[in-house]
Design an enzyme around this catalytic site. Structure first.
Site, short mmCIF file in Angstrom:
data_model
loop_
_atom_site.label_atom_id
_atom_site.label_comp_id
_atom_site.label_asym_id
_atom_site.label_seq_id
_atom_site.Cartn_x
_atom_site.Cartn_y
_atom_site.Cartn_z
CB SER A 37 -0.88 0.03 1.24
OG SER A 37 -1.68 -1.11 1.30
CB CYS A 143 -12.64 -7.86 19.33
SG CYS A 143 -12.15 -9.16 18.20
CD GLN A 170 -14.97 -14.56 18.38
OE1 GLN A 170 -14.69 -15.25 19.34
NE2 GLN A 170 -14.05 -13.95 17.65
CB SER A 173 -15.87 -7.03 10.66
OG SER A 173 -16.54 -7.07 11.91
N GLY A 174 -14.27 -9.41 12.44
CA GLY A 174 -13.23 -9.71 13.44
C GLY A 174 -12.02 -10.38 12.82
CE LYS A 221 -4.48 -14.00 19.73
NZ LYS A 221 -4.86 -13.41 18.44
CG HIS A 258 -16.92 -10.42 18.32
ND1 HIS A 258 -17.14 -10.51 16.97
CD2 HIS A 258 -15.57 -10.41 18.49
CE1 HIS A 258 -15.97 -10.54 16.33
NE2 HIS A 258 -15.01 -10.48 17.23
N1 LIG Z 1 -11.04 -6.93 13.27
C1 LIG Z 1 -11.34 -6.86 14.55
O1 LIG Z 1 -12.51 -6.88 14.95
C2 LIG Z 1 -10.24 -6.74 15.59
C3 LIG Z 1 -10.60 -6.42 16.90
C4 LIG Z 1 -9.59 -6.30 17.88
C5 LIG Z 1 -8.28 -6.48 17.51
N2 LIG Z 1 -7.96 -6.78 16.22
C6 LIG Z 1 -6.53 -6.90 15.88
O2 LIG Z 1 -6.18 -5.69 15.19
C7 LIG Z 1 -5.19 -5.97 14.20
C8 LIG Z 1 -5.71 -5.53 12.85
O3 LIG Z 1 -6.87 -6.28 12.53
P1 LIG Z 1 -7.72 -6.01 11.22
O4 LIG Z 1 -8.94 -6.84 11.38
O5 LIG Z 1 -7.86 -4.55 10.98
O6 LIG Z 1 -6.76 -6.65 10.08
P2 LIG Z 1 -6.73 -6.33 8.55
O7 LIG Z 1 -8.05 -5.82 8.10
O8 LIG Z 1 -6.20 -7.55 7.90
O9 LIG Z 1 -5.66 -5.13 8.39
C9 LIG Z 1 -4.28 -5.32 8.58
C10 LIG Z 1 -3.51 -4.04 8.35
O10 LIG Z 1 -2.12 -4.31 8.55
C11 LIG Z 1 -1.39 -4.05 7.33
N3 LIG Z 1 -0.40 -5.11 7.10
C12 LIG Z 1 -0.63 -6.40 6.78
N4 LIG Z 1 0.54 -7.07 6.60
C13 LIG Z 1 1.51 -6.16 6.80
C14 LIG Z 1 2.93 -6.21 6.73
N5 LIG Z 1 3.57 -7.34 6.43
N6 LIG Z 1 3.64 -5.09 6.99
C15 LIG Z 1 3.00 -3.95 7.29
N7 LIG Z 1 1.65 -3.81 7.34
C16 LIG Z 1 0.92 -4.91 7.11
C17 LIG Z 1 -2.43 -4.08 6.23
O11 LIG Z 1 -1.94 -3.29 5.17
P3 LIG Z 1 -2.29 -3.65 3.64
O12 LIG Z 1 -3.70 -3.21 3.40
O13 LIG Z 1 -1.29 -2.84 2.90
O14 LIG Z 1 -2.13 -5.13 3.49
C18 LIG Z 1 -3.63 -3.47 6.94
O15 LIG Z 1 -3.50 -2.07 6.99
C19 LIG Z 1 -4.90 -7.48 14.29
O16 LIG Z 1 -3.76 -7.68 15.09
C20 LIG Z 1 -6.16 -8.03 14.95
O17 LIG Z 1 -5.91 -9.22 15.65
C21 LIG Z 1 -8.91 -6.90 15.25
#
Ligand SMILES: NC(=O)c1ccc[n+]([C@@H]2O[C@H](COP(=O)([O-])OP(=O)(O)OC[C@H]3O[C@@H](n4cnc5c(N)ncnc54)[C@H](OP(=O)(O)O)[C@@H]3O)[C@@H](O)[C@H]2O)c1
Length: 367
Positions: A37, A143, A170, A173-174, A221, A258
């Site tokens: 990106s 979450c 869940q 989107s999680g 977790k 969730h």
């Molecule tokens: N989704 C939820 O409900 C939720 C809730 C609580 C916590 N979390 C945690 O929050 C974090 C993000 O979750 P998400 O659901 O938003 O994930 P996601 O939609 O997959 O987004 C991941 C982000 O990280 C970037 N990324 C991926 N691989 C990378 C790399 N090798 N180097 C640098 N940047 C990288 C991606 O960029 P690109 O677009 O460029 O690939 C994107 O901006 C995770 O650790 C997850 O466990 C998620």
């Protein structure tokens, strides 16, 4: 104060931008994502629905994850493996509020929920000193843990917790933006009949019209984090709570929110009315202590007699209220309770919950 966003193009990163837009104390700082990106505009890099964002954000260039920039704090929403490398690099200079699991289990790292364990933030000073950082890493819980922790805290404080059993349902989107996209391509897709032996032996990931009874790493977790969050801060360390807990974490075809079914054995017996009164009292205390934080909900816990439902209820109070419904006596004796919880995984469970922690930390001079 400018807040940089690591993982800005992901599901949580986008929620982080939304939580900061128009915020009275903070503004959106640099947007960082993977090298796929970096160099693109946010509009070209982000695969999610962002048409509602201001033009200035859509046209902003996404940066590679390299420390620097003019932010006063960073919000991290990276995959955990990336966070493990990137978060300490940023924390050397500025506070990092994280939604990732990368540092949650380290002894000098608290797992913060504003209304539950703000006193654990004292551990951030211990961490800063031990690691020689100007900033720190302050993670949010997983979450799924958030809804469970929010609903258990008033029960624990008033009646004690003996044992807990939880089953989660869940939202997709999680699992992040790739899962949301995959689910989109699967809508109304038929599974060829009869289902082949190869598919039965190793089913491909299918979100649509399906229930997936395993989410990698989720159950350990939840079991570990809940005890740390509900533990006590004593002499520079967290002493975890010690009740037995078991859970199943299950993915269902719901976009956001969730849902959890919880069974609790209390130490003191209590009626459903006692539990409702404990939640109301918790709401009063939270209103007094955290009601002025811009991201705090009007009601920390919303009590329903009916079951909460993600499609209708996930956005209640901006997705920041924990909805507890169908509180009933359990069938195993007067110390057993059961109830259903809904907690917004992207808002209270991730981005907006993290911004609320940032707000709290800034009121106590830690930002
Ligand atoms: N989704 C939820 O409900 C939720 C809730 C609580 C916590 N979390 C945690 O929050 C974090 C993000 O979750 P998400 O659901 O938003 O994930 P996601 O939609 O997959 O987004 C991941 C982000 O990280 C970037 N990324 C991926 N691989 C990378 C790399 N090798 N180097 C640098 N940047 C990288 C991606 O960029 P690109 O677009 O460029 O690939 C994107 O901006 C995770 O650790 C997850 O466990 C998620």
């Amino acid at each position: 104060k400018k807040i940089g966003i690591l993982g800005a193009t992901g599901a949580v990163g986008l929620e982080g931008i939304e939580a900061l837009l128009g915020h009275p104390w903070f503004e959106v700082g640099s947007l960082y994502a993977s090298e796929r990106s970096a160099g693109k505009t946010y509009g070209d890099a982000c695969k999610l629905d962002i048409a509602h964002l201001p033009k200035e954000i859509i046209q902003r260039e996404v940066r590679e994850i390299v420390p620097g920039g003019d932010q006063q704090a960073v919000f991290s929403a990276l995959p955990s493996a990336e966070a493990k490398k990137a978060e300490p690099q940023f924390a050397r200079q500025v506070p990092v509020i994280s939604t990732t699991s990368a540092f949650r289990y380290e002894d000098d790292v608290p797992v913060l929920i504003t209304e539950i364990n703000p006193e654990h933030a004292e551990l951030l000073k211990v961490q800063q000193k031990a690691r020689g950082w100007k900033g720190f890493i302050a993670p949010e819980p997983n979450c799924t843990t958030v809804g469970l922790a929010m609903s258990l805290k008033p029960i624990m404080d008033n009646f004690g917790v003996g044992r807990v059993v939880m089953c989660s349902y869940q939202a997709v989107s999680g699992a992040g933006h790739a899962a949301i996209e995959l689910w989109g391509t699967q809508r109304k897709q038929e599974v060829p009949r009869p289902v082949s032996a190869e598919i039965i032996a190793e089913p491909p990931l299918l979100f649509d019209g399906n229930v997936i009874g395993y989410i990698a790493d989720e159950e350990p977790k939840v079991k570990k984090e809940i005890l740390k969050i509900l533990g006590k801060y004593q002499k520079g360390a967290i002493v975890p709570a010690s009740f037995p807990i078991d859970c199943f974490c299950v993915r269902v075809p719901v976009y956001e929110g969730h849902f959890e079914a919880v069974f609790v054995e209390t130490v003191k017996s209590c009626s459903v009315e006692d539990v409702k009164a404990a939640y109301e009292q918790f709401n009063q205390v939270c209103k007094q202590k955290y009601g002025k934080l811009p991201s705090s909900p009007k009601k920390t816990v919303t009590i329903y007699d009916r079951t909460p439902q993600p499609r209708y209820d996930a956005e209640i109070d901006g997705g920041m209220s924990t909805i507890v419904g169908r509180i009933e006596e359990g069938a195993f004796g007067d110390k057993w309770l059961k109830y259903l919880v809904l907690s917004n995984n992207l808002k209270k469970g991730a981005a907006k919950g993290a911004v609320q922690v940032l707000e709290y930390l800034s009121t106590c001079g830690l930002l």
